[in-house]
Design an enzyme around this catalytic site. Structure first.
Site, PDB file in Angstrom:
ATOM      1  N   ASP A  57       0.854  -1.198   0.000  1.00 32.46           N
ATOM      2  CA  ASP A  57       0.000   0.000   0.000  1.00 32.46           C
ATOM      3  C   ASP A  57       0.884   1.240   0.000  1.00 32.46           C
ATOM      4  OD1 ASP A  57      -1.886   1.968   0.322  1.00 32.46           O
ATOM      5  OD2 ASP A  57      -3.022   0.873   1.854  1.00 32.46           O
ATOM      6  N   ASP A  63       0.751  -3.629   7.332  1.00 31.86           N
ATOM      7  CA  ASP A  63       0.109  -4.235   8.504  1.00 31.86           C
ATOM      8  C   ASP A  63       0.499  -5.705   8.495  1.00 31.86           C
ATOM      9  OD1 ASP A  63      -1.223  -1.771   8.929  1.00 31.86           O
ATOM     10  OD2 ASP A  63      -2.734  -2.355   7.450  1.00 31.86           O
ATOM     11  N   ASP A 113       1.028  -8.856   4.363  1.00 31.11           N
ATOM     12  CA  ASP A 113       0.539  -7.506   4.606  1.00 31.11           C
ATOM     13  C   ASP A 113      -0.981  -7.575   4.554  1.00 31.11           C
ATOM     14  OD1 ASP A 113      -0.029  -4.834   4.778  1.00 31.11           O
ATOM     15  OD2 ASP A 113       0.840  -4.271   2.837  1.00 31.11           O
ATOM     16  N   ASP A 115      -4.758  -6.670   4.307  1.00 35.42           N
ATOM     17  CA  ASP A 115      -5.484  -5.642   3.575  1.00 35.42           C
ATOM     18  C   ASP A 115      -6.968  -5.948   3.665  1.00 35.42           C
ATOM     19  OD1 ASP A 115      -5.022  -3.289   1.590  1.00 35.42           O
ATOM     20  OD2 ASP A 115      -6.527  -4.546   0.609  1.00 35.42           O
ATOM     21  N   SER A 392       0.879 -42.635 -25.026  1.00 33.08           N
ATOM     22  CA  SER A 392      -0.107 -41.944 -25.861  1.00 33.08           C
ATOM     23  C   SER A 392      -0.726 -42.888 -26.899  1.00 33.08           C
ATOM     24  CB  SER A 392       0.555 -40.728 -26.527  1.00 33.08           C
ATOM     25  OG  SER A 392      -0.419 -39.856 -27.060  1.00 33.08           O
ATOM     26  N   ASP A 677      -1.191 -37.204 -20.488  1.00 32.02           N
ATOM     27  CA  ASP A 677      -0.446 -37.888 -21.544  1.00 32.02           C
ATOM     28  C   ASP A 677       1.058 -37.659 -21.351  1.00 32.02           C
ATOM     29  OD1 ASP A 677       0.759 -38.589 -23.991  1.00 32.02           O
ATOM     30  OD2 ASP A 677      -0.986 -37.966 -25.151  1.00 32.02           O
TER      31      ASP A 677
END
Length: 846
Positions: A57, A63, A113, A115, A392, A677
């Site tokens: 921020d 924070d 942090d 928010d 495959s 595959d």
């Protein structure tokens, strides 16, 4: 190869000698699987402070809070309190863990942090707690950004636990703890004041258990006692607890105009039963107080499992495959005596092991493999083959062949004619109304069995129609009949285990499917084929589901639609999307501030992960995610990585940024497997036959890829170089690259342990002039039949073309058959050389 086997054996057998904390060692019948006893330690983690933290921020300071995860010791994610608006937050908060010595314990410390909308992940520290000395406090300063002097201070203290040592079962890579099965019922306590509560539900949960949680409705105002049964499978070493909650559901008015309502649960009371307090093998009645005079009665019994696991933890071949090899070698010995015109049949230890590999390529691979196998049969070399391994489109051919229990001893022309009819037949019926009803019915049945349905399942049903034009009820385990007398080569089908947001070129784990077992050689973990797609926990089968029909496996083995956008771009262009590299998390090896830790090679270096941010993360996942991978239950769930797993040659943990260096994110820690595959990694199943236990001498590589005819060799050589697997150097001239020949022989004259590789690109070279070796084409029809280019823009053999004209089908079968027949001399040379190497090896051992 013998060296690789020896090193693996030594690493596991010397482990008890190198770790003095092991108290006992018990044989289990497998040379690389032991029951060992290890002690516990109490780990204290004190998060002290962070310094000079710059949040996301721009208008305020960060924070911050710190999140702690140590999933090998606790299923709970801990976190500190939030320090508001501070660049230098200080917490001084302490967290306790009990860790077990044999497990690779890696702590994740994540700085957030907080928010209002999104809690931003600022950085993640990955810290291996191994190497810490008991009784000594370690204060670590993790340098997050040395230039900005950002750091995180954490204090560690390790002490030996008073809890007695516990046995584990390990193969040196995975660790299995004893499993507890909690079974019982919850019912109403007659003395409890619950009658006025009305309609409620009981919520039962055990954090870290296989079942996680369950709900059961109950009517408390009724005089009748409700009885809610439950079963939980738990790891006792996690010190779990049975949590009992009583909830009442109420309707909340959401919109006064429309009177829309939403149901919400109100917690009436909760209580716990410590699992550690329960006597093993004894049924007990416990009254659980929920608060405010409310109680529930719990009748529970805890049973501890034995070491008779349902997951085989071993790197050795399974017993059925070992028996097959012994039987097959006798047949191969007789076949070699005739083919090589020997005076006597080679002894068992002298018989070279030959593996045939079929690459991917859709219907092109299916058709071509028929031709290659037919050529081997005409040269009497099919009887000298031990393994037939496919990937495959080649697996589609194999799945059809092994429905006949004696296919390799019969003239393949009948099987080829039947395949021609199916390949050239109309595919419109695959999307008829009746067929669509069939698809939805089958997919609904899968969902009712409890497995997640994906597009790959639908694709498997479509492949079933393409190849059989009717319902095929066969299963992979049915093919046991085709190898019970060693009458055919042993089939191995290849798949890939992948991660949700990793490209397969970044991370993929080979998964092998055989008639007897399915498993990952990387981890030494296998389950019976009949039990695949069932639910396992801590090595035990906890919920049996029907074995999937082979059509669903064929959909997964050969699904060109299971790639991410990045994977598909790589296949089409030959390189990945370069801009995605800039969107990845940044991973750095950092100084953890502690210089006195042990320098054990198994100890992982401390790493810092700097995330790309939530918006870029979504963008990155858009190109990396696979929404069509085949999902199934993870049979390794509940098993942990051994503390020395990085010493196994299968792991690339020495690459600090490779996922192998993040044990908490590896496959055993996942709830489910994502399988795709194998062609998205290497379009030929080399890794499965290069396992040292299979001891393969000669590899016949039939490459039906569209594009570079040597790409699979280049990728395989890179794969082997990284893991120190013996493999010949692939050296080619410019002429070979521009105009490939029918067959190439790669070997190492100085190292007989390196397998001999005969590689067959899909080319139409001398076939244009010769209809058989040495027999020229004369008539115009014969010349016209051989005069075609396989890989061209308007080719009928393009990978996404599933229907061939009969004429085109026959052309492709004949050119691949001819390419084998025309190189008989090279085959015989390779077999003679492998035979002489085997005899020399036997003589040296004597």
């Amino acid at each position: 190869m013998f060296r690789a086997v020896l090193l693996r054996r030594m690493s596991t057998q010397l482990l008890p000698l190198l770790a003095p904390v092991i108290f006992t060692k018990t044989e289990t019948g497998f040379p690389d699987r032991q029951v060992e006893k290890y002690p516990y330690y109490n780990l204290t983690v004190k998060v002290l402070r962070a310094r000079n933290i710059h949040g996301t921020d721009l208008l305020s300071k960060a924070d911050c809070y710190v999140q702690l995860q140590l999933p090998t010791a606790s299923p709970i994610t801990y976190r500190t309190r939030v320090i508001d608006s501070s660049s230098n937050p200080e917490w001084n908060e302490t967290f306790q863990y009990r860790i077990h010595e044999p497990v690779k314990n890696v702590l994740h410390l994540t700085l957030f942090d907080e928010d209002v909308y999104v809690n931003e992940d600022l950085t993640d520290i990955v810290f291996d707690v191994e190497g810490m000395k008991p009784g000594q406090t370690m204060k670590n300063t993790f340098q997050l950004n040395p230039e900005a002097q950002e750091g995180l201070d954490v204090e560690f203290y390790l002490e030996k636990s008073s809890d007695p040592p516990t046995e584990v079962l390990t193969n040196g890579v995975l660790v299995a703890h004893p499993c507890l099965r909690l079974q019982g019922v919850v019912h109403k306590d007659k003395k409890s004041k619950l009658s006025e509560k009305g309609s409620c539900q009981v919520k039962l949960s055990v954090p870290g258990s296989c079942e996680k949680q369950l709900y059961a409705p109950c009517r408390l105002e009724s005089d009748q006692d409700f009885r809610t049964p439950f079963v939980f499978h738990v790891d006792k070493e996690m010190c779990p607890e049975l949590q009992v909650e009583l909830e009442q559901t109420i309707n909340v008015l959401q919109d006064e105009i429309t009177f829309d309502q939403e149901k919400q649960s109100v917690l009436l009371g909760q209580g716990i039963v410590p699992v550690k307090s329960l006597p093993v093998g004894q049924e007990v009645d416990i009254t659980v107080p929920l608060g405010e005079g409310q109680n529930l009665d719990v009748c529970v019994k805890a049973d501890e499992s034995t070491w008779d696991l349902d997951v085989r933890l071993s790197f050795d071949l399974c017993e059925e495959e070992r028996k097959f090899v012994d039987k097959r070698k006798k047949m191969v010995s007789q076949a070699l005596m005739k083919t090589l015109k020997l005076k006597e049949a080679p002894g068992k230890d002298e018989v070279p092991v030959v593996a045939v590999l079929g690459s991917g390529g859709g219907i092109r691979a299916l058709t071509s493999l028929y031709g290659s196998l037919s050529g081997l049969q005409q040269l009497s070399l099919l009887d000298s083959t031990m393994y037939l391994c496919g990937l495959s489109g080649s697996t589609w051919c194999m799945s059809r062949l092994y429905k006949d229990t004696d296919w390799s001893s019969k003239d393949l022309q009948g099987a080829i004619s039947d395949a021609r009819d199916k390949v050239s037949g109309s595919k419109e019926g695959a999307f008829s109304s009746n067929q669509l009803k069939y698809y939805f019915h089958e997919l609904g049945s899968i969902k009712n069995e409890g497995r997640k349905v994906s597009f790959t399942d639908l694709w498997g049903l479509i492949v079933e129609y393409f190849l059989f034009q009717k319902e095929d009820l066969s299963k992979l385990s049915d093919q046991q009949k085709a190898v019970s007398r060693a009458q055919n080569p042993y089939p191995i089908y290849a798949g890939l285990g992948v991660k949700h947001n990793f490209g397969s070129y970044e991370f993929a784990e080979w998964c092998e499917f055989t008639p007897y077992e399915v498993g990952f050689c990387k981890y030494g973990a296998f389950v019976r084929t009949e039990d695949f797609d069932s639910e396992f926990f801590m090595g035990h089968l906890v919920r049996k589901h029907p074995e999937p029909r082979i059509c669903y496996l064929m959909g997964m083995w050969g699904s060109a639609f299971a790639g991410s956008l990045d994977d598909i771009y790589l296949q089409m262009v030959g390189s990945e999307l370069g801009f995605l590299e800039s969107l990845k998390d940044v991973i750095k090896v950092i100084d953890d501030g502690q210089q006195f830790r042990s320098q054990d090679k198994a100890q992982l270096k401390t790493r810092q992960i700097i995330p790309e941010g939530p918006v870029l993360h979504i963008f990155h996942d858009f190109f990396k995610s696979r929404i069509t991978s085949w999902g199934t239950f993870n049979f390794m769930k509940g098993l942990y990585l051994h503390k020395d797993y990085v010493k196994n040659w299968n792991f690339l943990a020495w690459k600090g940024t490779h996922l192998d260096a993040f044990p908490n994110q590896l496959t055993p820690m996942e709830d489910s497997l994502s399988l795709v595959d194998g062609g998205f990694c290497i379009n030929s199943p080399f890794p499965l036959v290069l396992q040292p236990e299979r001891d393969v001498d000669v590899i016949l590589s039939f490459d039906y890829s569209w594009g570079s005819p040597f790409e699979v060799l280049r990728l395989t050589q890179k794969y082997c170089d990284e893991r120190h697997i013996p493999f010949p150097q692939i050296i080619l001239s410019e002429e070979d690259v521009k105009k490939p020949k029918e067959c190439y022989m790669f070997m190492d004259d100085k190292n007989p342990k390196v397998p001999i590789v005969l590689h067959f690109p899909l080319v139409n070279d001398t076939f244009q002039k010769y209809k058989a070796p040495g027999v020229e084409r004369k008539s115009e029809d014969e010349k016209s039949f051989g005069d075609f280019v396989i890989q061209r823009k308007d080719s009928p053999y393009r990978t996404l073309n599933f229907t061939y004209e009969p004429y085109d089908f026959d052309r492709l079968v004949e050119v691949t058959r001819y390419n084998v027949l025309n190189n008989k001399t090279i085959f015989l040379k390779a077999l003679n050389l492998a035979l002489s190497r085997r005899k020399l090896k036997k003589g040296n051992e004597l």
